[in-house]
Motif scaffolding. Structure first.
Motif, PDB file in Angstrom:
ATOM      1  N   HIS A 118       0.849  -1.197   0.000  1.00 31.08           N
ATOM      2  CA  HIS A 118       0.000   0.000   0.000  1.00 31.08           C
ATOM      3  C   HIS A 118       0.885   1.249   0.000  1.00 31.08           C
ATOM      4  O   HIS A 118       0.984   1.944   1.013  1.00 31.08           O
ATOM      5  N   PRO A 119       1.511   1.558  -1.132  1.00 37.26           N
ATOM      6  CA  PRO A 119       2.446   2.697  -1.149  1.00 37.26           C
ATOM      7  C   PRO A 119       1.795   4.031  -0.806  1.00 37.26           C
ATOM      8  O   PRO A 119       2.435   4.896  -0.206  1.00 37.26           O
ATOM      9  N   ASN A 120       0.530   4.211  -1.146  1.00 45.30           N
ATOM     10  CA  ASN A 120      -0.138   5.469  -0.830  1.00 45.30           C
ATOM     11  C   ASN A 120      -0.220   5.683   0.679  1.00 45.30           C
ATOM     12  O   ASN A 120      -0.133   6.808   1.155  1.00 45.30           O
ATOM     13  N   TYR A 121      -0.371   4.610   1.419  1.00 50.86           N
ATOM     14  CA  TYR A 121      -0.486   4.729   2.873  1.00 50.86           C
ATOM     15  C   TYR A 121       0.883   4.824   3.529  1.00 50.86           C
ATOM     16  O   TYR A 121       1.141   5.725   4.320  1.00 50.86           O
ATOM     17  N   TYR A 122       1.758   3.891   3.210  1.00 53.65           N
ATOM     18  CA  TYR A 122       3.055   3.812   3.880  1.00 53.65           C
ATOM     19  C   TYR A 122       4.070   4.831   3.382  1.00 53.65           C
ATOM     20  O   TYR A 122       4.926   5.268   4.150  1.00 53.65           O
ATOM     21  N   LEU A 123       4.008   5.188   2.110  1.00 52.54           N
ATOM     22  CA  LEU A 123       5.014   6.087   1.550  1.00 52.54           C
ATOM     23  C   LEU A 123       4.484   7.489   1.267  1.00 52.54           C
ATOM     24  O   LEU A 123       5.254   8.373   0.901  1.00 52.54           O
ATOM     25  N   ASN A 124       3.174   7.689   1.400  1.00 50.87           N
ATOM     26  CA  ASN A 124       2.619   9.031   1.231  1.00 50.87           C
ATOM     27  C   ASN A 124       1.977   9.528   2.519  1.00 50.87           C
ATOM     28  O   ASN A 124       2.422  10.499   3.105  1.00 50.87           O
ATOM     29  N   MET A 125       0.928   8.869   2.972  1.00 50.88           N
ATOM     30  CA  MET A 125       0.149   9.408   4.087  1.00 50.88           C
ATOM     31  C   MET A 125       0.948   9.508   5.387  1.00 50.88           C
ATOM     32  O   MET A 125       0.920  10.550   6.053  1.00 50.88           O
ATOM     33  N   ILE A 126       1.633   8.452   5.763  1.00 45.39           N
ATOM     34  CA  ILE A 126       2.389   8.488   7.023  1.00 45.39           C
ATOM     35  C   ILE A 126       3.523   9.515   6.948  1.00 45.39           C
ATOM     36  O   ILE A 126       3.630  10.373   7.839  1.00 45.39           O
ATOM     37  N   PRO A 127       4.361   9.487   5.902  1.00 50.08           N
ATOM     38  CA  PRO A 127       5.393  10.527   5.836  1.00 50.08           C
ATOM     39  C   PRO A 127       4.820  11.948   5.764  1.00 50.08           C
ATOM     40  O   PRO A 127       5.390  12.878   6.338  1.00 50.08           O
ATOM     41  N   GLU A 128       3.701  12.103   5.072  1.00 49.98           N
ATOM     42  CA  GLU A 128       3.110  13.441   4.952  1.00 49.98           C
ATOM     43  C   GLU A 128       2.724  14.000   6.311  1.00 49.98           C
ATOM     44  O   GLU A 128       3.083  15.137   6.647  1.00 49.98           O
ATOM     45  N   VAL A 129       1.997  13.239   7.114  1.00 43.22           N
ATOM     46  CA  VAL A 129       1.606  13.766   8.426  1.00 43.22           C
ATOM     47  C   VAL A 129       2.816  13.919   9.347  1.00 43.22           C
ATOM     48  O   VAL A 129       2.874  14.852  10.151  1.00 43.22           O
ATOM     49  N   LEU A 130       3.789  13.024   9.211  1.00 46.45           N
ATOM     50  CA  LEU A 130       5.022  13.174  10.003  1.00 46.45           C
ATOM     51  C   LEU A 130       5.744  14.466   9.638  1.00 46.45           C
ATOM     52  O   LEU A 130       6.326  15.127  10.511  1.00 46.45           O
ATOM     53  N   SER A 131       5.696  14.843   8.371  1.00 44.45           N
ATOM     54  CA  SER A 131       6.357  16.088   7.960  1.00 44.45           C
ATOM     55  C   SER A 131       5.739  17.291   8.675  1.00 44.45           C
ATOM     56  O   SER A 131       6.451  18.223   9.044  1.00 44.45           O
ATOM     57  N   PHE A 132       4.438  17.259   8.897  1.00 42.61           N
ATOM     58  CA  PHE A 132       3.775  18.354   9.609  1.00 42.61           C
ATOM     59  C   PHE A 132       4.253  18.419  11.054  1.00 42.61           C
ATOM     60  O   PHE A 132       4.463  19.510  11.601  1.00 42.61           O
ATOM     61  N   ALA A 133       4.437  17.260  11.679  1.00 44.06           N
ATOM     62  CA  ALA A 133       4.948  17.230  13.053  1.00 44.06           C
ATOM     63  C   ALA A 133       6.385  17.729  13.111  1.00 44.06           C
ATOM     64  O   ALA A 133       6.752  18.487  14.016  1.00 44.06           O
ATOM     65  N   ILE A 134       7.188  17.316  12.150  1.00 49.45           N
ATOM     66  CA  ILE A 134       8.595  17.732  12.121  1.00 49.45           C
ATOM     67  C   ILE A 134       8.703  19.241  11.924  1.00 49.45           C
ATOM     68  O   ILE A 134       9.438  19.929  12.642  1.00 49.45           O
ATOM     69  N   ILE A 135       7.950  19.767  10.983  1.00 47.86           N
ATOM     70  CA  ILE A 135       8.015  21.202  10.687  1.00 47.86           C
ATOM     71  C   ILE A 135       7.493  22.030  11.855  1.00 47.86           C
ATOM     72  O   ILE A 135       8.113  23.017  12.256  1.00 47.86           O
ATOM     73  N   SER A 136       6.365  21.632  12.426  1.00 50.32           N
ATOM     74  CA  SER A 136       5.735  22.412  13.503  1.00 50.32           C
ATOM     75  C   SER A 136       6.382  22.194  14.855  1.00 50.32           C
ATOM     76  O   SER A 136       6.219  23.018  15.754  1.00 50.32           O
ATOM     77  N   GLN A 137       7.086  21.068  15.005  1.00 57.90           N
ATOM     78  CA  GLN A 137       7.619  20.666  16.311  1.00 57.90           C
ATOM     79  C   GLN A 137       6.492  20.506  17.329  1.00 57.90           C
ATOM     80  O   GLN A 137       6.716  20.560  18.535  1.00 57.90           O
ATOM     81  N   GLY A 138       5.286  20.288  16.834  1.00 60.33           N
ATOM     82  CA  GLY A 138       4.099  20.179  17.678  1.00 60.33           C
ATOM     83  C   GLY A 138       3.804  18.751  18.095  1.00 60.33           C
ATOM     84  O   GLY A 138       2.674  18.277  17.934  1.00 60.33           O
ATOM     85  N   TRP A 139       4.790  18.098  18.630  1.00 58.96           N
ATOM     86  CA  TRP A 139       4.643  16.678  18.981  1.00 58.96           C
ATOM     87  C   TRP A 139       3.535  16.453  19.996  1.00 58.96           C
ATOM     88  O   TRP A 139       2.849  15.439  19.955  1.00 58.96           O
ATOM     89  N   VAL A 140       3.326  17.400  20.895  1.00 60.48           N
ATOM     90  CA  VAL A 140       2.313  17.254  21.944  1.00 60.48           C
ATOM     91  C   VAL A 140       0.898  17.181  21.357  1.00 60.48           C
ATOM     92  O   VAL A 140       0.049  16.460  21.870  1.00 60.48           O
ATOM     93  N   VAL A 141       0.648  17.888  20.264  1.00 64.43           N
ATOM     94  CA  VAL A 141      -0.664  17.804  19.619  1.00 64.43           C
ATOM     95  C   VAL A 141      -0.691  16.705  18.562  1.00 64.43           C
ATOM     96  O   VAL A 141      -1.737  16.141  18.271  1.00 64.43           O
ATOM     97  N   PHE A 142       0.476  16.412  18.015  1.00 63.28           N
ATOM     98  CA  PHE A 142       0.554  15.438  16.931  1.00 63.28           C
ATOM     99  C   PHE A 142       0.389  13.994  17.414  1.00 63.28           C
ATOM    100  O   PHE A 142      -0.362  13.216  16.800  1.00 63.28           O
ATOM    101  N   ILE A 143       1.085  13.608  18.453  1.00 67.08           N
ATOM    102  CA  ILE A 143       1.143  12.194  18.848  1.00 67.08           C
ATOM    103  C   ILE A 143      -0.236  11.588  19.121  1.00 67.08           C
ATOM    104  O   ILE A 143      -0.541  10.519  18.583  1.00 67.08           O
TER     105      ILE A 143
END
Length: 172
Positions: A118-143
Motif C-alpha cells: 500500500h504505497p499510498n499509505y506507507y510512503l505518502n500518508m504516514i510521511p506526509e503527516v510526520l512532515s507536519f509534526a517535524i516542521i511544527s515541532q508540535g509533537w504534543v498535539v501530533f502524537i
C-alpha cells in the motif's frame, strides 16, 4: 508565524488531489462502482485534517521558528508528494481518498505496488503527516492524533485487503 504559513501552504497543496479524488469518485459511482468502509474513510480524512489544523495552530501559537527541522520536514513532505503523484498517475481513474471498486476495476501490479503493498499509505500518508509534526515541532498535539490516524489507517488497510481478496482471485 512563518512556520504556520508554510504549513498552511502545504495543506493547500493537497487541494488538487482532493479534486482528482472527487472527480474519480463521481465517475466510479456514476458507472455503478461500490464504496466500502465509508465510516472509516470519513474518520481517516477527519483525523488527517485535524493533524494539519493542530500542527498549524501549534506552530502559530508557539511561534515556531524556521530551522533545520523545517527543511527536514520539507524534504519528507516532498518525498510524500512525489509518491502521491506516482500513485495517482499509476492508479489513474481508480484513485480516490475512499475505497471503491469500479466496474472494470483492474489490479495494479507495477514494481512499487508489488514491493510495497500500500504505497499510498506507507510512503505518502504516514510521511506526509510526520512532515507536519517535524516542521511544527508540535509533537504534543501530533502524537495523540497520529495514534488515531494509525488506528484508522490500519483498519482501512484491513478493509481494503478484504475487498481486494474478494474482487481479485489470487490477490495476496
Amino acid at each position: 508565524m512563518v512556520t504556520g504559513i508554510i504549513l498552511i501552504i502545504l495543506t493547500l497543496l493537497r487541494v488538487p488531489s482532493a479534486i482528482v479524488s472527487g472527480r474519480n469518485e463521481a465517475r466510479i459511482k456514476a458507472h455503478g462502482g461500490l464504496e466500502f468502509g465509508k465510516t472509516n474513510s470519513r474518520a481517516l480524512i477527519v483525523v488527517q485534517f485535524l493533524i494539519y489544523i493542530s500542527t498549524i495552530v501549534y506552530a502559530i501559537v508557539e511561534d515556531v521558528p524556521v530551522g533545520v527541522h523545517t527543511y527536514i520536514g520539507l524534504v519528507v513532505y516532498a518525498f510524500a508528494m512525489a509518491v502521491l503523484i506516482y500513485v495517482i498517475r499509476t492508479l489513474g481513474r481508480f484513485w480516490t481518498f475512499k475505497i471503491y471498486i469500479a466496474k472494470g476495476h483492474q489490479l495494479i501490479e507495477t514494481p512499487l505496488f508489488k514491493r510495497v503493498k500500500h504505497p499510498n499509505y506507507y510512503l505518502n500518508m504516514i510521511p506526509e503527516v510526520l512532515s507536519f509534526a517535524i516542521i511544527s515541532q508540535g509533537w504534543v498535539v501530533f502524537i495523540p492524533l497520529f495514534v488515531l490516524h494509525l488506528i484508522t489507517l490500519f483498519n482501512r488497510i484491513r478493509l481494503e485487503e478484504k475487498v481486494m481478496r474478494k474482487k481479485f482471485r489470487g490477490y495476496k
